[in-house]
Motif scaffolding. Structure first.
Motif, short mmCIF file in Angstrom:
data_model
loop_
_atom_site.label_atom_id
_atom_site.label_comp_id
_atom_site.label_asym_id
_atom_site.label_seq_id
_atom_site.Cartn_x
_atom_site.Cartn_y
_atom_site.Cartn_z
N VAL A 113 -17.16 51.12 40.25
CA VAL A 113 -17.35 49.75 40.72
C VAL A 113 -16.02 49.07 40.22
CG1 VAL A 113 -18.34 47.63 41.04
CG2 VAL A 113 -19.69 49.43 41.33
N TYR A 128 -16.71 49.72 45.65
CA TYR A 128 -16.63 51.07 44.87
C TYR A 128 -16.39 52.14 45.69
CZ TYR A 128 -21.10 52.08 47.82
OH TYR A 128 -22.11 52.37 48.83
N ARG A 216 -21.53 52.88 40.05
CA ARG A 216 -22.41 52.82 41.22
C ARG A 216 -23.31 54.08 41.29
NH1 ARG A 216 -25.33 50.05 45.01
NH2 ARG A 216 -25.69 51.06 46.93
#
Length: 233
Positions: A113, A128, A216
């Motif tokens: 991210v 992301y 993420r």
């Protein structure tokens, strides 16, 4: 007769594709006890997961020596408020799915991210880039609604590693960078996607390319994260 049978089989396979996609989309997130256990880090599950009653405590994010490890649960984003990228910068880490699809019935993504602002709030924005163990990758943002950069399910690239089989290990080196007017994602040393700042900043997208960096994770996914760092490109 063979042509008729083959044609019928092909039509059946095509008809089943939406059903298979739907089954993947509705795979239930299985809660994992733990929460955010890394000092200085925070986490936020996706809105869809929150509506289903899941929270950050239904996924586990913890330290393993100098490295990090995440096991989900719900799809979730982790970040460290003290790690702020400004101007030109690069965030990078190496992700290892030790058992490909060990917690799920189809490939799920994991990655980095960047450009995070107002994190943990309804107006959060960030971008992301995440890899799948089947050779695909996806670039997507939240601003605060999701916005797609390389399609709803991402795309394939030869640079993205493929696991030999379910249960086998697969490793992806991922980097996201801002340099001048360019925002890019590289996987295993190859740039797989790049955009101008005007493509990612604006109404419904990023507030700025400056912002926090983090990790993420898709739902029902387990990955070891080595060498997470923020620096200059």
């Amino acid at each position: 007769m063979k042509r008729l049978v083959h044609g019928a089989a092909t039509m059946l396979a095509i008809a089943l594709i939406p059903q298979l996609a739907s089954a993947q989309d509705t795979e239930k997130s299985i809660a994992v006890k733990g929460g955010v256990e890394v000092k200085g880090w925070m986490g936020k599950v996706d809105d869809k997961e929150a509506k289903a009653g899941l929270t950050e405590n239904d996924a586990k994010f913890f330290a393993m020596g100098k490295d990090l490890h995440a096991t989900t649960g719900p799809a979730i984003t982790y970040w460290n408020p003290s790690m702020q990228g400004k101007g030109d910068y690069v965030v990078k880490a190496t992700f290892t799915e030790r058992e490909y699809m060990g917690l799920n019935n189809h490939p799920h993504p994991y990655g980095l991210v960047m450009a995070g602002n107002d994190m943990g709030t309804p107006t959060a924005s960030y971008l992301y880039c995440a890899a799948y163990g089947n050779g695909n990758f996806i670039v997507r943002g939240f601003g605060p609604a999701p916005f797609q950069m390389n399609g709803p399910r991402g795309g394939a690239d030869p640079a993205v590693s493929k696991a030999e089989a379910k249960g086998k290990p697969v490793t992806q080196e991922i980097a996201m960078a801002v340099k001048g007017d360019k925002v890019s994602c590289s996987i295993n040393g190859k740039e797989v996607a790049s955009y101008s700042k005007s493509e990612v900043i604006g109404a419904g997208k990023l507030k700025s390319t400056d912002g926090v960096v983090g990790v993420r994770m898709g739902h029902n996914t387990d990955a070891h994260i080595a060498g997470f760092s923020l620096g200059k490109p």
